[in-house]
Scaffold this motif. Structure first.
Motif: not given
Lengths: 246, 386
Positions: B116-121, B260-262
């Motif tokens: 989450i910390e990688i792909f959300r940001n 991935v992002y969603g």
């Protein structure tokens, strides 16, 4: 009727460093009706929650219906199917109808057919006197009715033992009696029952034994007449004075 | 005169409407005069003209002789196709990561958090470029990864086995299938059908299944391309891969980015749902002897789903709009088709209007359907104790 239902020997439970249950020893025969009381925080709920492993004990032995409760997943499943539980806050499944609440586990974990599960469910709903509510959702019933559904749901698994964790504590006063009535009838039918409750009238009426707990220990244990009329321990006397005086 | 509340409320609303009407009328007049002064025709007549240009990917047959109207339909279908695939994949990712994040297993937990910390940001447009770059640097077709002789993965796209039928008939086939599944779920779970007798229920189910099968098979039979095998299996011929269905890297890159992002966003929403489910319900399910799988699928998941459905709707609508990133990497989605059409035809206002109305209709459909579902499954009664 002298088969052992629950055997607890030297059971200890810790929450971190807090010693919640200390050297608990308890034998329950089949058909026994046991009431457990004590001040809040004394470990009553924790003790009966250990019997179906909603809580894990750290030392000692718990045997339920001849099966030891340990890390074996299979054992836990077997025991949970044969030990029903009724909770303080009912814990019905709010997204399922009353009938579906009752048939869910029999169909999934006992592999009973839908028709048969529904037949059994209706039988027990009649027994707790709310068959007409079968198609409603839990949120549409009063607290007393919800608790009776919860009892029916537990009975639908045809358990050998029923655990009651303060079943009337969350109810409005006028609804307590309807739930107690059902519990008395169950007791008269010979169900093995462990009830954590403050309903001392119920204890006098149906219990074979009353257990008083304080600070994680079983302080006193005896038939209701002795327990209420001539308690041996000072702590029991204080407790009884407090709850019977109002 | 404006002393009562009612009178004031009316006055405000009339005043508001008057302003809106004034703006609409004056901007229409200005637009008309300006267009006229520049010698441009307004109106939707251009939709019948042929485009003269081709599209990169289309679900239905398309050639440069086809009209603007048709190319817009091609773009719409591509957007819907990508939207559905992207949202479905995002759900799979989101649910998995949410389960990881709520699990008591330290390793899974760490993986979930890291994900989450990688792909959300990282902005989704960067992710789209990233995945596109990776997918277009896969081996060339002649060295493609061969998945059991029936599917190939190469820089020119993913080749999947398919049927030799026309695009439109395949589309009808899928619409029939999706509607069939929808009606089947509705029929088996809606409250209004609960009181039907078992035989009526059985007949209803058979009717739905039968109808879907008939339509689906009919669509495939009618759309059969003559003088070909029914099955179209991709094979390597010379330097290229022939037959089969080609999913272009642009499409895959967008679907992966959306997933991935969603998925990272959905995971946090779903996790919130799990945390909102009362511990008591899960305990009651365990105490009844239900296995962890059933506790999860029959109690925790349905309750979590009900808690988060309005937020999920929001997220789906948002993700659907992310399909417009097609324009950044060259996928012929609705937005990019409209954009090319604007360049080629000069009918800016009309095309922008079509674009906006198109998205309004699609996204309102999503929210309308999900709001109806939400209403149908919301927890009943006022005496809830969770």
């Amino acid at each position: 009727m002298s088969e052992v239902a629950i055997q607890i020997r030297g059971m200890n439970k810790f929450y971190g460093t807090f010693h919640a249950l200390k050297e608990i020893n308890l034998t329950v025969q089949k058909g026994d009706r046991i009431v457990i009381c004590g001040p809040s925080g004394s470990g009553k709920s924790t003790m009966i929650r250990c019997v179906n492993r909603l809580e894990e004990h750290q030392a000692g032995v718990i045997e339920v219906l001849g099966t030891e409760l340990n890390d074996e997943v299979g054992n836990i499943d077997v025991i949970r199917r044969d030990v029903g539980m009724v909770f303080q806050h009912f814990n019905l499944f709010p997204h399922l109808t009353v009938l579906d609440n009752c048939t869910l586990s029999p169909m999934l974990s006992r592999k009973v057919s839908q028709a048969e599960a529904e037949k059994t469910a209706m039988m027990y709903l009649e027994r707790v006197k709310i068959p007409e509510q079968a198609e409603k959702f839990p949120g549409e019933l009063s607290g007393g009715q919800q608790q009776r559904v919860a009892i029916a749901r537990a009975l639908c698994m045809k358990p050998e033992i029923l655990l009651f964790d303060e079943p009337t504590s969350a109810l409005d006063p006028e609804m307590i009696s309807e739930v107690l009535e059902v519990m008395v009838e169950l007791a008269q039918d010979g169900m093995t029952m462990l009830c954590v409750t403050h309903e001392m009238g119920f204890a006098r009426q149906v219990a074979d034994r009353v257990i008083f707990m304080d600070k994680g220990e079983i302080v006193e244990e005896g038939p209701p007449e002795d327990f209420f009329n001539s308690p041996k321990e000072e702590r029991t006397r204080t407790f009884l004075q407090q709850i019977l005086s109002h | 005169m404006l002393k009562t509340r009612k009178a004031r409320a009316w006055a405000i609303q009339i005043g508001f409407l008057a302003i809106v009407a004034f703006l609409l009328i004056s901007s229409t007049l200005v637009a008309r005069d300006t267009l006229h002064a520049q010698g441009m025709n307004s109106g939707f007549g251009f939709l019948d003209r042929s485009t003269g240009w081709d599209v990169g990917f289309s679900l239905i047959e398309f050639s440069p002789f086809d009209t603007y109207g048709k190319v817009i339909v091609v773009g719409l279908l591509n957007t819907i196709f990508l939207g559905i695939i992207g949202i479905v994949l995002a759900n799979v990712v989101g649910l998995t990561i949410a389960v990881f994040r709520t699990s008591e297993n330290g390793a899974l937990n760490a993986i979930g958090t890291l994900y989450i910390e990688i792909f959300r940001n990282v902005p989704i447009i960067l992710q789209a470029f990233f995945w596109y770059a990776i997918l277009t640097h896969l081996p060339r077709p002649k060295d493609a990864y061969n998945l059991g002789e029936v599917a190939f993965v190469s820089a020119r796209g993913v080749y999947l086995p398919g049927l030799n039928v026309t695009g439109s008939s395949a589309l009808i086939f899928f619409i029939a299938l999706v509607l069939g599944i929808f009606f089947y779920i509705w029929f088996t779970s809606a409250r209004r059908f609960r009181s039907l007798t078992p035989s009526a229920k059985k007949n209803g189910k058979l009717t739905i299944v039968g109808l879907v099968l008939v339509i689906a098979v009919a669509a495939l039979v009618m759309g059969r391309i003559p003088e070909t095998n029914l099955f179209s299996i991709p094979t390597l011929k010379g330097l290229n891969i022939r037959e089969g269905i080609r999913i272009p890297p642009e499409m895959s890159a967008l679907a992966v980015s959306m997933a991935v992002y969603g998925g990272a966003y959905l995971a946090e929403i779903i996790r919130a749902g799990f945390l909102s489910v009362g511990k008591g319900q899960a305990e009651a399910a365990e105490a009844l002897g239900l296995s962890p799988w059933y506790v999860f699928t029959r109690v925790r998941l349905p309750l979590a789903f009900r808690a988060i459905l309005p937020t999920l709707t929001n997220q789906y609508v948002w993700l659907f709009k992310a399909t417009t990133l097609g324009i950044a990497i060259g996928f012929t989605d609705f937005f990019s088709v409209i954009s090319v059409s604007i360049n080629q035809s000069g009918q800016t206002l009309e095309l922008i209007a079509i674009l906006m109305v198109g998205f309004l209709v699609m996204n309102n459909t999503i929210s309308f359907v999900l709001n109806r579902v939400n209403k149908a499954i919301k927890l009943k009664g006022t005496q809830l104790r969770t």
